[in-house]
Motif scaffolding. Structure first.
Motif, short mmCIF file in Angstrom:
data_model
loop_
_atom_site.label_atom_id
_atom_site.label_comp_id
_atom_site.label_asym_id
_atom_site.label_seq_id
_atom_site.Cartn_x
_atom_site.Cartn_y
_atom_site.Cartn_z
N GLU A 43 -42.55 -32.75 -39.26
CA GLU A 43 -42.35 -31.34 -39.56
C GLU A 43 -43.65 -30.62 -39.91
OE1 GLU A 43 -39.61 -31.34 -42.77
OE2 GLU A 43 -37.89 -32.03 -41.57
N GLN A 44 -44.58 -31.33 -40.57
CA GLN A 44 -45.75 -30.67 -41.12
C GLN A 44 -47.04 -30.93 -40.31
OE1 GLN A 44 -45.35 -28.56 -43.48
NE2 GLN A 44 -43.22 -29.08 -43.99
N SER A 45 -47.00 -31.80 -39.30
CA SER A 45 -48.23 -32.09 -38.55
C SER A 45 -47.88 -32.53 -37.13
CB SER A 45 -49.03 -33.20 -39.25
OG SER A 45 -48.37 -34.44 -39.11
N ASP A 46 -48.93 -32.70 -36.32
CA ASP A 46 -48.77 -33.17 -34.95
C ASP A 46 -49.11 -34.66 -34.83
OD1 ASP A 46 -48.09 -30.63 -34.11
OD2 ASP A 46 -50.19 -30.06 -33.72
N PHE A 47 -49.11 -35.36 -35.93
CA PHE A 47 -49.52 -36.76 -35.94
C PHE A 47 -48.65 -37.61 -35.00
CE2 PHE A 47 -49.01 -41.06 -37.78
CZ PHE A 47 -50.31 -41.52 -37.59
N LEU A 48 -47.32 -37.41 -35.04
CA LEU A 48 -46.41 -38.23 -34.24
C LEU A 48 -46.47 -37.89 -32.75
CD1 LEU A 48 -43.27 -38.33 -36.57
CD2 LEU A 48 -45.09 -40.03 -36.34
N LYS A 49 -47.17 -36.81 -32.40
CA LYS A 49 -47.28 -36.42 -31.00
C LYS A 49 -48.52 -37.04 -30.33
CE LYS A 49 -44.98 -31.96 -31.75
NZ LYS A 49 -45.11 -30.49 -31.63
N LYS A 50 -49.33 -37.72 -31.11
CA LYS A 50 -50.54 -38.33 -30.55
C LYS A 50 -50.15 -39.44 -29.58
CE LYS A 50 -53.90 -39.11 -33.47
NZ LYS A 50 -54.62 -39.57 -34.67
N PRO A 51 -50.92 -39.63 -28.47
CA PRO A 51 -50.57 -40.63 -27.45
C PRO A 51 -50.52 -42.06 -28.00
CG PRO A 51 -52.25 -39.11 -26.63
CD PRO A 51 -52.11 -38.84 -28.09
N LYS A 52 -51.40 -42.38 -28.92
CA LYS A 52 -51.50 -43.75 -29.41
C LYS A 52 -51.02 -43.87 -30.85
CE LYS A 52 -55.36 -45.05 -26.42
NZ LYS A 52 -56.75 -45.63 -26.37
N VAL A 53 -50.03 -43.07 -31.22
CA VAL A 53 -49.58 -43.08 -32.61
C VAL A 53 -48.96 -44.42 -32.99
CG1 VAL A 53 -47.33 -42.11 -31.99
CG2 VAL A 53 -48.19 -41.85 -34.31
N GLU A 54 -48.23 -45.06 -32.03
CA GLU A 54 -47.62 -46.36 -32.34
C GLU A 54 -48.69 -47.40 -32.67
OE1 GLU A 54 -46.93 -44.61 -29.68
OE2 GLU A 54 -44.76 -44.20 -29.64
#
Length: 289
Positions: A43-54
């Motif tokens: 909700e508060q950032s684009d962190f989970l949208k990063k390609p290599k977040v996993e």
């Protein structure tokens, strides 16, 4: 247990904004807490949208587990009970003992301490020593060094030179650091760590027609007369494998004597046959590699 945290977020004025994060941690359901954390990040950032977040999350989990493991090991070492040395009993000698003649203890001969001669090789035609073991064939020497479980390759120091071998763990005294019994081919040598608990080193011999008496000079020597030659094991192989091994051993002997290998001999036979089948062709000025 309620947890309140403040998270920084980039605002339009390029200044970090502190956002409050509130969640209740239930020790019986830690994944529920993590789900709330990920919901907050979504909700508060684009962190989970990063390609290599996993990959980044997995790396953070691994780092946390390693940190926890080290903390537990450190705690276990502190809690380990210290063994008390048994107090020596004081025994008063009796009158009979004081007047008795001293008992003579036979001292071992120096030769028996050092060994009367070369030792019998192990099953791999090498030796099992205190800190490492080694085995050999006519072509190679394999050294196996046990290390603490969990040892990573990046923490290993391994220097292989023509006549010298140095192996150990970074920040510690070398396990092996000495002159090799015979020279090796450094470019054809390599090492790896097996199951994170054994350093395995393969040394390619320079002279592949000789058995080594020891791996590092100064270590106990084996009796090379009791080495089991590789040829005596050929009977245990299947026909195809046996043919391959015999071909390799033949080629090695040919190379040592400066003679053509089996493949080169086969090419020569093909060329001779071709020349005999085409007598009309003139090969007098032909050059062959």
């Amino acid at each position: 247990m309620a947890i309140i945290s403040e998270v920084e977020e980039e605002s339009s004025s390029s200044r970090p904004t502190m956002l409050p994060f509130r969640a209740t941690f239930d020790s019986s359901n830690p994944l529920g807490f993590l789900e709330k954390v990920f919901d907050f990040l979504g909700e508060q950032s684009d962190f989970l949208k990063k390609p290599k977040v996993e990959e980044e999350i997995a790396a953070a989990v691994r780092a946390a587990k390693e940190k926890l493991r080290k903390a537990e090991m450190k705690k276990a070492e502190k809690e380990k009970p210290v063994e008390k040395k048994a107090e020596k009993e004081t025994v008063k000698p009796s009158v009979a003992a004081s007047t008795a003649e001293p008992m003579e203890v036979e001292k071992p001969k120096e030769e028996e301490k050092k060994g009367s001669g070369p030792i019998v090789p192990n099953k791999g035609n090498g030796t099992d020593l205190e800190n490492y073991s080694w085995v050999q064939t006519l072509q190679e020497v394999t050294v196996n060094i046990p290390v603490p479980s969990g040892t990573k390759a990046r923490s290993v120091v391994c220097e292989i030179k023509k006549n010298h071998l140095k192996v150990g763990i970074k920040g510690q005294d070398p396990i092996i650091d000495g002159e090799l019994s015979r020279s090796v081919k450094p470019d054809d040598c390599y090492w790896n760590i097996e199951d994170q608990k054994v350093i395995s080193i393969l040394l390619t011999k320079h002279d592949q027609m000789e058995w080594w008496k020891c791996c590092v000079k100064g270590e106990p020597e084996i009796d090379t007369q009791k080495v089991e030659p590789e040829s005596s094991k050929l009977g245990d192989l299947d026909p195809e494998t046996r043919q391959t091994v015999e071909k390799m051993m033949f080629d090695q002997r040919q190379k040592q004597m400066g003679l053509p290998t089996s493949d080169e001999l086969q090419k020569q036979e093909i060329l001779k046959k071709f020349m005999s089948e085409h007598p009309e062709m003139d090969f007098s000025n032909a050059k062959f590699n």
